[in-house]
Write a protein that holds these residues in place. Structure first.
Motif, mmCIF file in Angstrom:
data_model
loop_
_atom_site.group_PDB
_atom_site.id
_atom_site.type_symbol
_atom_site.label_atom_id
_atom_site.label_comp_id
_atom_site.label_asym_id
_atom_site.label_seq_id
_atom_site.Cartn_x
_atom_site.Cartn_y
_atom_site.Cartn_z
ATOM 1 N N ILE A 74 0.463 -0.939 0.543
ATOM 2 C CA ILE A 74 -0.214 -0.300 -0.292
ATOM 3 C C ILE A 74 0.632 1.489 0.209
ATOM 4 N N PRO A 75 0.794 2.305 -0.543
ATOM 5 C CA PRO A 75 1.423 3.549 -0.316
ATOM 6 C C PRO A 75 1.982 4.236 1.253
ATOM 7 N N VAL A 76 2.965 4.533 0.823
ATOM 8 C CA VAL A 76 3.117 4.816 2.337
ATOM 9 C C VAL A 76 3.735 6.148 2.174
ATOM 10 N N ILE A 77 3.113 6.876 3.593
ATOM 11 C CA ILE A 77 3.774 8.120 3.738
ATOM 12 C C ILE A 77 4.164 8.654 5.251
ATOM 13 N N GLY A 78 5.123 9.089 4.806
ATOM 14 C CA GLY A 78 5.763 9.252 5.767
ATOM 15 C C GLY A 78 6.311 11.557 5.955
ATOM 16 N N VAL A 79 7.109 11.710 7.514
ATOM 17 C CA VAL A 79 8.400 12.841 7.720
ATOM 18 C C VAL A 79 9.180 12.115 8.687
ATOM 19 N N LEU A 80 9.647 12.799 8.122
ATOM 20 C CA LEU A 80 11.564 12.500 9.265
ATOM 21 C C LEU A 80 11.032 13.343 10.616
ATOM 22 N N GLY A 81 11.550 12.604 11.942
ATOM 23 C CA GLY A 81 11.711 12.895 13.166
ATOM 24 C C GLY A 81 13.204 13.575 13.063
ATOM 25 N N ASN A 82 13.569 13.473 14.820
ATOM 26 C CA ASN A 82 15.236 14.816 15.164
ATOM 27 C C ASN A 82 15.715 13.273 14.780
ATOM 28 N N HIS A 83 15.912 12.191 15.108
ATOM 29 C CA HIS A 83 16.786 11.183 14.923
ATOM 30 C C HIS A 83 16.860 10.980 13.494
ATOM 31 N N TYR A 129 17.463 13.293 11.785
ATOM 32 C CA TYR A 129 18.418 14.969 11.053
ATOM 33 C C TYR A 129 19.888 15.064 11.710
ATOM 34 N N ASP A 130 20.022 13.122 13.460
ATOM 35 C CA ASP A 130 21.456 13.931 14.134
ATOM 36 C C ASP A 130 23.049 13.394 13.276
ATOM 37 N N LYS A 131 22.750 12.862 12.008
ATOM 38 C CA LYS A 131 23.958 13.002 11.794
ATOM 39 C C LYS A 131 24.460 13.886 10.598
ATOM 40 N N ASP A 132 23.131 14.707 10.060
ATOM 41 C CA ASP A 132 23.122 15.372 8.821
ATOM 42 C C ASP A 132 23.066 14.640 7.798
ATOM 43 N N GLU A 133 22.625 14.033 7.802
ATOM 44 C CA GLU A 133 22.004 13.246 7.150
ATOM 45 C C GLU A 133 20.807 12.904 6.329
ATOM 46 N N GLN A 134 20.048 13.513 6.760
ATOM 47 C CA GLN A 134 18.914 13.300 6.330
ATOM 48 C C GLN A 134 18.487 13.910 4.957
ATOM 49 N N ARG A 181 15.858 11.417 3.403
ATOM 50 C CA ARG A 181 14.649 11.576 2.340
ATOM 51 C C ARG A 181 14.655 10.739 1.049
ATOM 52 N N LYS A 182 16.031 11.074 0.169
ATOM 53 C CA LYS A 182 16.735 10.172 -1.174
ATOM 54 C C LYS A 182 16.327 8.281 -0.864
ATOM 55 N N ALA A 183 16.664 8.080 0.267
ATOM 56 C CA ALA A 183 16.774 6.368 0.142
ATOM 57 C C ALA A 183 15.473 5.813 0.298
ATOM 58 N N LEU A 184 14.533 6.687 0.669
ATOM 59 C CA LEU A 184 13.521 6.071 1.145
ATOM 60 C C LEU A 184 12.734 6.355 -0.076
ATOM 61 N N SER A 211 10.826 6.432 -3.402
ATOM 62 C CA SER A 211 10.280 5.724 -4.493
ATOM 63 C C SER A 211 8.408 5.816 -4.702
ATOM 64 N N GLU A 212 8.363 5.178 -5.563
ATOM 65 C CA GLU A 212 7.186 5.695 -6.769
ATOM 66 C C GLU A 212 5.288 5.549 -5.537
ATOM 67 N N ASP A 213 5.693 4.737 -4.518
ATOM 68 C CA ASP A 213 4.922 4.100 -3.443
ATOM 69 C C ASP A 213 4.856 4.894 -2.396
ATOM 70 N N VAL A 214 5.919 5.345 -2.155
ATOM 71 C CA VAL A 214 6.909 5.836 -0.957
ATOM 72 C C VAL A 214 7.012 7.514 -0.864
ATOM 73 N N HIS A 215 5.990 8.098 -0.191
ATOM 74 C CA HIS A 215 6.324 10.148 0.049
ATOM 75 C C HIS A 215 7.123 10.263 1.593
ATOM 76 N N ILE A 216 7.666 10.981 1.072
ATOM 77 C CA ILE A 216 8.280 11.692 2.452
ATOM 78 C C ILE A 216 8.393 13.026 2.506
ATOM 79 N N LEU A 217 7.331 14.060 3.021
ATOM 80 C CA LEU A 217 6.789 14.862 3.165
ATOM 81 C C LEU A 217 7.302 16.225 4.067
ATOM 82 N N ASP A 218 7.636 17.515 3.452
ATOM 83 C CA ASP A 218 8.461 18.150 4.514
ATOM 84 C C ASP A 218 7.903 19.479 3.561
ATOM 85 N N GLY A 219 6.431 20.117 4.540
ATOM 86 C CA GLY A 219 5.719 21.382 3.848
ATOM 87 C C GLY A 219 5.541 20.649 2.313
ATOM 88 N N SER A 220 4.885 19.674 2.411
ATOM 89 C CA SER A 220 4.218 19.081 0.899
ATOM 90 C C SER A 220 3.714 17.963 1.627
#
Length: 249
Positions: free
Chosen positions: A70-79, A81-86, A90-93, A95-104
Motif C-alpha cells: 500500500i502507499p506509504v507516507i512519512g515525515v522525518l524526525g529528530n533522530h 537529522y542527528d548525523k546531518d544525513e537527512q 529522504r532520497k533512500a526512502l 520511491s513511486e509508493d513512498v512519499h516523504i513530506l516536508d511542507g508538501s
C-alpha cells in the motif's frame, strides 16, 4: 427521476511513529508491513524512521518497505537529522509508493495528506515567545517556520481540490494533551501549539505525531481536530498488536 447520492468511500489509515530502524534490522519489519497492507489502504510513518540518523539505516528500511503493498507516507524526525544525513535518508526512502513530506502533500483517493517534521517551543501559556537572545529567537522561529510550511501545504490542497478530506503527519506534537505522561520539564522540546493553528484553520480531520514515547494516545485541538500520538512505545503500552493505529475516514 430522483438523483442518486454519490457513494462515500472510506480510507483505512494505519499510523505508527518512532520505529527507529537499525542496520541490524534486515528482515525484522517484513511481516509487520505485510500485516499493515492487509488491514489498511495507506500507511503513515510519523518520524524517527532511523535510530541514529544514518543513511545505511534508511537503506535497510527502504528494503523492508518493499513488503508493503500500500502507499506509504512519512515525515522525518529528530533522530533522522542527528548525523546531518537527512537528505540522503529522504532520497533512500522515496520511491513511486513512498512519499516523504516536508511542507508538501500527496493525495490518495479523496484524502489529502500534508506533513512536516514540526519542532518544539511549548504549549498554550507555556509556549516560548519571540523574545530574548538570538539563539532563543532562532529556536522559536523554527517552530514558526514549520507551522507556516504546514499551512502552505494545506492551503495548496484546498486550492487544487474540492471536498478533500485532510490528514496531517507530524513528528512533534501540536497539543499538550498527547505528550502528558512525559516529564513536564521537557514539554517545550516535545512540540508546539503553533503546529495546531493550521490544523484548526484548514479543517483537518485528524493529525498524527510521534516523538513523545511515554505520552498519551489521543486527544483533540481546541477546535475538535483529533490528534493521535502513534509513537511505537505508546502503541505498545496501549496494547496494540500488531503495533499500529487504524483510523477510517
Amino acid at each position: 427521476m430522483e438523483k442518486q447520492k454519490k457513494q462515500e468511500t472510506k480510507t483505512r489509515i494505519a499510523a505508527i511513529g518512532d520505529i527507529h530502524v537499525r542496520e541490524t534490522d534486515a528482515g525484522k519489519w517484513t511481516d509487520f508491513f505485510k500485516e499493515v497492507s492487509s488491514q489498511a489502504d495507506v500507511l503513515l510513518l510519523c518520524g524517527d524512521l532511523t535510530d541514529t540518523g544514518r543513511e545505511a539505516e534508511a537503506e535497510i528500511l527502504a528494503k523492508e518497505l518493499k513488503a508493503c503493498s500500500i502507499p506509504v507516507i512519512g515525515v522525518l524526525g529528530n533522530h533522522d537529522y542527528d548525523k546531518d544525513e537527512q537528505e540522503a535518508i529522504r532520497k533512500a526512502l522515496i520511491s513511486e509508493d513512498v512519499h516523504i513530506l516536508d511542507g508538501s502533500s500527496v493525495v490518495i483517493g479523496d484524502v489529502g495528506f500534508a506533513g512536516v517534521k514540526g519542532f518544539g517551543g511549548g504549549f498554550d501559556k507555556g509556549m516560548l515567545s519571540m523574545f530574548g537572545e538570538p539563539m532563543m529567537k532562532a529556536f522559536v522561529q523554527e517552530a514558526v517556520d514549520e507551522s507556516l510550511k504546514l499551512d502552505g501545504a494545506l492551503a495548496r490542497l484546498d486550492s487544487d481540490y474540492n471536498d478533500l478530506k485532510k490528514i496531517v503527519l507530524l513528528h512533534y506534537a501540536p497539543i499538550k494533551a498527547t505528550v502528558v505522561g512525559e516529564p513536564e520539564q521537557i514539554f517545550p522540546f516535545l512540540g508546539s501549539s503553533r503546529l495546531a493553528e493550521p490544523l484548526n484553520r484548514r479543517g483537518v480531520i485528524a493529525a498524527f505525531h510521534g516523538h513523545a514515547h511515554i505520552g498519551s494516545l489521543e486527544s483533540e485541538t481546541s477546535y475538535g481536530v483529533k490528534v493521535f500520538n502513534v509513537s511505537k512505545p505508546v502503541l505498545i503500552q496501549e496494547g496494540y498488536d500488531p503495533c499500529f493505529y487504524l483510523l477510517e475516514v
